[in-house]
Scaffold this motif. Structure first.
Motif, PDB file in Angstrom:
ATOM      1  N   ALA A 281       0.851  -1.192   0.000  1.00 15.02           N
ATOM      2  CA  ALA A 281       0.000   0.000   0.000  1.00 15.02           C
ATOM      3  C   ALA A 281       0.884   1.238   0.000  1.00 15.02           C
ATOM      4  CB  ALA A 281      -0.928   0.021   1.215  1.00 15.02           C
ATOM      5  N   SER A 282       0.353   2.330  -0.555  1.00 19.05           N
ATOM      6  CA  SER A 282       1.114   3.577  -0.612  1.00 19.05           C
ATOM      7  C   SER A 282       0.161   4.749  -0.763  1.00 19.05           C
ATOM      8  CB  SER A 282       2.106   3.564  -1.781  1.00 19.05           C
ATOM      9  OG  SER A 282       1.402   3.551  -3.017  1.00 19.05           O
ATOM     10  N   THR A 283       0.677   5.951  -0.528  1.00 13.12           N
ATOM     11  CA  THR A 283      -0.104   7.167  -0.735  1.00 13.12           C
ATOM     12  C   THR A 283       0.835   8.361  -0.801  1.00 13.12           C
ATOM     13  OG1 THR A 283      -2.047   8.421   0.025  1.00 13.12           O
ATOM     14  CG2 THR A 283      -0.468   7.740   1.705  1.00 13.12           C
ATOM     15  N   ALA A 284       0.368   9.427  -1.413  1.00  9.63           N
ATOM     16  CA  ALA A 284       1.105  10.693  -1.462  1.00  9.63           C
ATOM     17  C   ALA A 284       0.367  11.695  -0.591  1.00  9.63           C
ATOM     18  CB  ALA A 284       1.207  11.207  -2.900  1.00  9.63           C
ATOM     19  N   LEU A 285       1.046  12.279   0.404  1.00  8.60           N
ATOM     20  CA  LEU A 285       0.418  13.221   1.323  1.00  8.60           C
ATOM     21  C   LEU A 285       0.410  14.626   0.734  1.00  8.60           C
ATOM     22  CD1 LEU A 285       1.885  12.030   4.749  1.00  8.60           C
ATOM     23  CD2 LEU A 285      -0.109  11.190   3.488  1.00  8.60           C
ATOM     24  N   SER A 286      -0.406  15.486   1.324  1.00 11.39           N
ATOM     25  CA  SER A 286      -0.555  16.843   0.790  1.00 11.39           C
ATOM     26  C   SER A 286       0.671  17.717   1.023  1.00 11.39           C
ATOM     27  CB  SER A 286      -1.785  17.518   1.414  1.00 11.39           C
ATOM     28  OG  SER A 286      -1.668  17.594   2.827  1.00 11.39           O
ATOM     29  N   ASP A 287       1.622  17.273   1.850  1.00  7.31           N
ATOM     30  CA  ASP A 287       2.860  18.026   2.027  1.00  7.31           C
ATOM     31  C   ASP A 287       3.913  17.632   0.998  1.00  7.31           C
ATOM     32  OD1 ASP A 287       3.597  15.517   2.880  1.00  7.31           O
ATOM     33  OD2 ASP A 287       4.413  16.154   4.815  1.00  7.31           O
ATOM     34  N   GLY A 288       3.534  16.752   0.065  1.00  7.71           N
ATOM     35  CA  GLY A 288       4.455  16.346  -0.979  1.00  7.71           C
ATOM     36  C   GLY A 288       5.266  15.112  -0.656  1.00  7.71           C
ATOM     37  N   SER A 289       5.033  14.487   0.483  1.00  6.65           N
ATOM     38  CA  SER A 289       5.779  13.286   0.852  1.00  6.65           C
ATOM     39  C   SER A 289       5.048  12.040   0.366  1.00  6.65           C
ATOM     40  CB  SER A 289       6.003  13.226   2.361  1.00  6.65           C
ATOM     41  OG  SER A 289       4.766  13.155   3.055  1.00  6.65           O
ATOM     42  N   TYR A 290       5.760  10.933   0.395  1.00 10.13           N
ATOM     43  CA  TYR A 290       5.250   9.646  -0.084  1.00 10.13           C
ATOM     44  C   TYR A 290       5.404   8.625   1.032  1.00 10.13           C
ATOM     45  CZ  TYR A 290       5.267   5.230  -2.773  1.00 10.13           C
ATOM     46  OH  TYR A 290       5.025   3.954  -3.241  1.00 10.13           O
ATOM     47  N   VAL A 291       4.362   7.825   1.254  1.00  5.87           N
ATOM     48  CA  VAL A 291       4.385   6.815   2.313  1.00  5.87           C
ATOM     49  C   VAL A 291       4.044   5.465   1.702  1.00  5.87           C
ATOM     50  CG1 VAL A 291       3.429   6.086   4.534  1.00  5.87           C
ATOM     51  CG2 VAL A 291       3.663   8.525   4.025  1.00  5.87           C
ATOM     52  N   ALA A 292       4.807   4.442   2.063  1.00  9.48           N
ATOM     53  CA  ALA A 292       4.565   3.081   1.588  1.00  9.48           C
ATOM     54  C   ALA A 292       4.749   2.115   2.746  1.00  9.48           C
ATOM     55  CB  ALA A 292       5.507   2.728   0.440  1.00  9.48           C
ATOM     56  N   THR A 293       4.076   0.969   2.654  1.00 13.66           N
ATOM     57  CA  THR A 293       4.164  -0.025   3.729  1.00 13.66           C
ATOM     58  C   THR A 293       4.217  -1.427   3.170  1.00 13.66           C
ATOM     59  OG1 THR A 293       3.137  -0.802   5.782  1.00 13.66           O
ATOM     60  CG2 THR A 293       1.653  -0.206   3.993  1.00 13.66           C
ATOM     61  N   SER A 294       4.913  -2.292   3.887  1.00 14.46           N
ATOM     62  CA  SER A 294       4.928  -3.721   3.574  1.00 14.46           C
ATOM     63  C   SER A 294       3.950  -4.481   4.448  1.00 14.46           C
ATOM     64  CB  SER A 294       6.334  -4.277   3.786  1.00 14.46           C
ATOM     65  OG  SER A 294       6.691  -4.215   5.160  1.00 14.46           O
ATOM     66  N   GLY A 295       3.250  -3.776   5.298  1.00 19.98           N
ATOM     67  CA  GLY A 295       2.349  -4.387   6.271  1.00 19.98           C
ATOM     68  C   GLY A 295       2.875  -4.210   7.674  1.00 19.98           C
ATOM     69  N   GLN A 296       4.145  -4.546   7.868  1.00 18.52           N
ATOM     70  CA  GLN A 296       4.762  -4.399   9.185  1.00 18.52           C
ATOM     71  C   GLN A 296       5.744  -3.235   9.227  1.00 18.52           C
ATOM     72  OE1 GLN A 296       6.344  -8.377   9.878  1.00 18.52           O
ATOM     73  NE2 GLN A 296       4.552  -8.892  11.098  1.00 18.52           N
ATOM     74  N   LYS A 297       6.360  -2.918   8.099  1.00 22.36           N
ATOM     75  CA  LYS A 297       7.285  -1.797   8.042  1.00 22.36           C
ATOM     76  C   LYS A 297       6.712  -0.712   7.142  1.00 22.36           C
ATOM     77  CE  LYS A 297      12.007  -0.399   6.896  1.00 22.36           C
ATOM     78  NZ  LYS A 297      13.350  -0.822   6.403  1.00 22.36           N
ATOM     79  N   THR A 298       6.751   0.533   7.637  1.00 21.97           N
ATOM     80  CA  THR A 298       6.232   1.672   6.878  1.00 21.97           C
ATOM     81  C   THR A 298       7.306   2.748   6.807  1.00 21.97           C
ATOM     82  OG1 THR A 298       3.987   1.224   7.702  1.00 21.97           O
ATOM     83  CG2 THR A 298       4.391   3.380   6.727  1.00 21.97           C
ATOM     84  N   VAL A 299       7.467   3.328   5.614  1.00 29.26           N
ATOM     85  CA  VAL A 299       8.464   4.380   5.426  1.00 29.26           C
ATOM     86  C   VAL A 299       7.813   5.590   4.771  1.00 29.26           C
ATOM     87  CG1 VAL A 299      10.386   2.763   5.246  1.00 29.26           C
ATOM     88  CG2 VAL A 299       9.189   3.504   3.173  1.00 29.26           C
ATOM     89  N   ARG A 300       8.400   6.755   5.032  1.00 28.02           N
ATOM     90  CA  ARG A 300       7.972   8.006   4.415  1.00 28.02           C
ATOM     91  C   ARG A 300       9.178   8.622   3.717  1.00 28.02           C
ATOM     92  NH1 ARG A 300       7.755  13.549   7.236  1.00 28.02           N
ATOM     93  NH2 ARG A 300       6.622  14.892   5.777  1.00 28.02           N
ATOM     94  N   ILE A 301       8.985   9.060   2.480  1.00 28.13           N
ATOM     95  CA  ILE A 301      10.034   9.742   1.726  1.00 28.13           C
ATOM     96  C   ILE A 301       9.652  11.204   1.579  1.00 28.13           C
ATOM     97  CG2 ILE A 301      11.211   9.911  -0.496  1.00 28.13           C
ATOM     98  CD1 ILE A 301      10.999   6.953  -0.799  1.00 28.13           C
ATOM     99  N   PHE A 302      10.514  12.061   2.074  1.00 27.53           N
ATOM    100  CA  PHE A 302      10.281  13.510   2.011  1.00 27.53           C
ATOM    101  C   PHE A 302      11.616  14.196   1.727  1.00 27.53           C
ATOM    102  CE2 PHE A 302       9.321  17.676   4.198  1.00 27.53           C
ATOM    103  CZ  PHE A 302       8.420  18.110   3.239  1.00 27.53           C
ATOM    104  N   ASN A 303      11.631  14.987   0.657  1.00 25.52           N
ATOM    105  CA  ASN A 303      12.876  15.643   0.239  1.00 25.52           C
ATOM    106  C   ASN A 303      14.010  14.636   0.060  1.00 25.52           C
ATOM    107  OD1 ASN A 303      11.673  18.182   0.243  1.00 25.52           O
ATOM    108  ND2 ASN A 303      12.207  18.567   2.384  1.00 25.52           N
ATOM    109  N   SER A 304      13.690  13.523  -0.567  1.00 22.72           N
ATOM    110  CA  SER A 304      14.653  12.465  -0.918  1.00 22.72           C
ATOM    111  C   SER A 304      15.201  11.732   0.299  1.00 22.72           C
ATOM    112  CB  SER A 304      15.828  13.039  -1.727  1.00 22.72           C
ATOM    113  OG  SER A 304      15.356  13.662  -2.916  1.00 22.72           O
ATOM    114  N   ARG A 305      14.662  11.958   1.475  1.00 24.22           N
ATOM    115  CA  ARG A 305      15.116  11.271   2.687  1.00 24.22           C
ATOM    116  C   ARG A 305      14.065  10.249   3.098  1.00 24.22           C
ATOM    117  NH1 ARG A 305      16.552  15.845   6.953  1.00 24.22           N
ATOM    118  NH2 ARG A 305      16.945  13.957   8.197  1.00 24.22           N
TER     119      ARG A 305
END
Length: 465
Positions: A281-305
């Protein structure tokens, strides 16, 4: 003489009726009363009770503030002697005692993230008829809000969900087939395979079409294939999953950990590593960041970090749904709790909502989309529903609107264009996408949409007869 006796008895009865009505414990204009019984000291330690009881008082207060038009919740006094404490927006601790219509039993076990509170709501007059919900997770500031929603949900389990009025559902507008997009311009004769869908600026439709990303306008005309050089030059399929920000930045994912950021005003894309193989699953937030999950681990990418997020509400959490909400909020669906959980972009939990939907729907949610006003659309294997920001049903449909046939069991994802009232549903196995229109959303319908809806109405009439 008999006539005078009858008149005398009627006069006495007429004077007695107001006194009898005054003696009734509940007035007609009073809401239903629910009493939370404190945990039984015979099976719960004093230490557990000392920690849980203040949270139960807070849950009663929040239930009264949020749902005071439905019921009044109070907590029984220590000792169980019949005296009660009124807790809520009235703050009236001196309300006269009245037998509550419902009692809420509490059974709890404390074990850190594995703690559990079992709530059991039953009518006072019929303790055999009960509704039960389990709330898992640590006993923190989020428990009262979740418990307040649980009380409302169990109350509707008792009185019936059909007592909650709902408006008319969305209407069918049109369909899109993958055969309407060509790959010839990229030197490929195969058809595209839509696997994901999102809405970008101006309401344009962005499809993750396995090989590439495809941007369409409202008439399903191709606008562009953003990042197509990733496919033509690098030979990489990057359209497995596509998300788009309000500014038009496209986040594209292929197989494995390859992840691409395609800026509309940059000639070159960025290639990053997610740290997650094949997110679910994934989504793009209104602040321009991207969030994705494997179910147990979730990461957010913002400004390439890349930043790790902890969205686990309890030890059995497994995140399979992500959605972007107002003010850069991040929404998930917890299948164990049967609730929508709201987080900040940084992963701080903000809210919990248990929508008024049948139990079978709550356990089989596939997709969630949040609108700017805080209302949200939920896709389950059994239905498509829209709720207000407190989880009250606005509408619910169990089958595709006429003239379509079938149910939602094969619909894997949805997207919502709130400005125009469009709701898109994607059936990847059939390589088709349908568009519904919610008349309670968006601007005035275009003349073309009005004409199409009228044609659909005429097509549907023979099938009903």
């Amino acid at each position: 003489m008999q006539r005078y006796r009858l008149l005398f008895l009627l006069a006495i009865l007429a004077h007695s009726i107001p006194m009898l009505l005054w003696a009734v414990p509940h007035r007609i204009d009073q809401p239903t009363t629910i009493q939370i019984d404190l945990p039984d000291p015979r099976v719960h330690s004093q230490e557990l009770r000392d920690e849980l009881v203040p949270l139960l008082h807070q849950a009663a207060h929040e239930a009264n503030v949020l749902f005071g038009d439905l019921f009044s919740v109070r907590v029984s006094a220590p000792g169980g002697n019949g005296a009660e404490l009124a807790t809520g927006k009235t703050g009236a601790a001196d309300l006269p005692y009245a037998v509550p219509e419902y009692q809420l039993q509490v059974i709890a076990q404390q074990r850190g993230a594995g703690s559990a509170v079992v709530l059991r709501l039953m009518p006072t007059a019929d303790t055999q008829s009960s509704a039960e919900l389990s709330l898992l997770g640590p006993w923190d500031t989020h428990l009262p809000r979740l418990a307040a929603h649980a009380i409302r949900y169990m109350y509707y389990q008792q009185i019936g969900f059909d007592t909650e009025p709902g408006g008319p559902g969305p209407l069918f507008l049109d369909e899109f087939s993958s055969s309407m997009v060509s790959m010839v311009d990229l030197g490929h004769t195969a058809r595209v395979f839509p696997m994901s869908i999102d809405i970008g600026p101006d309401g344009h439709i962005f499809l993750g079409a396995l090989f590439v990303a495809v941007e369409l306008d409202h008439l399903y005309r191709e606008v562009a294939k953003p990042g197509s050089e990733i496919y033509t030059r690098d030979g990489t399929n990057y359209g497995v999953d596509i998300r788009v920000t309000d500014a038009g930045t496209v986040f594209a994912r292929g197989m494995g950990e390859d992840f691409f950021v395609i800026h509309p005003d940059h000639p070159r894309h960025q290639r990053l590593r997610l740290g997650i193989a094949n997110p679910i699953a994934s989504t793009a937030l209104s602040d321009g960041s991207y969030v994705a999950t494997s179910g147990q681990k979730t990461v957010r990418i913002f400004n390439s970090r890349v930043q790790d997020l902890d969205l686990r509400a309890h030890e059995n959490s497994f995140t399979i749904v992500l959605a972007a909400g107002p003010d850069a909020s991040l929404w998930t669906w917890d299948a164990v709790l049967g609730a929508a959980l709201v987080y900040s972009a940084a992963g701080e939990r903000l809210d919990s909502i248990i929508p008024l939907m049948p139990e079978a729907d709550r356990r089989n949610v596939r997709a969630l989309r949040v609108l700017p006003d805080g209302s949200f659309v939920v896709l389950s294997t059994r239905s498509l529903s829209r709720f207000d920001k407190l989880g009250r049903a606005i509408w619910r449909i169990e089958s595709l609107p006429a003239p379509l046939h079938g149910d939602f069991s094969m619909v894997g994802s949805i997207a919502v264009d709130a400005e125009r009232g469009y709701i898109y549903g994607l059936n990847s196995s059939a390589q088709r996408m349908f568009r519904l229109v919610d008349r309670s959303l968006g601007d005035e319908l275009s003349e073309l949409d009005k004409q199409v809806l009228e044609l659909n109405r005429q097509r549907a009439e023979p099938s009903r007869s």
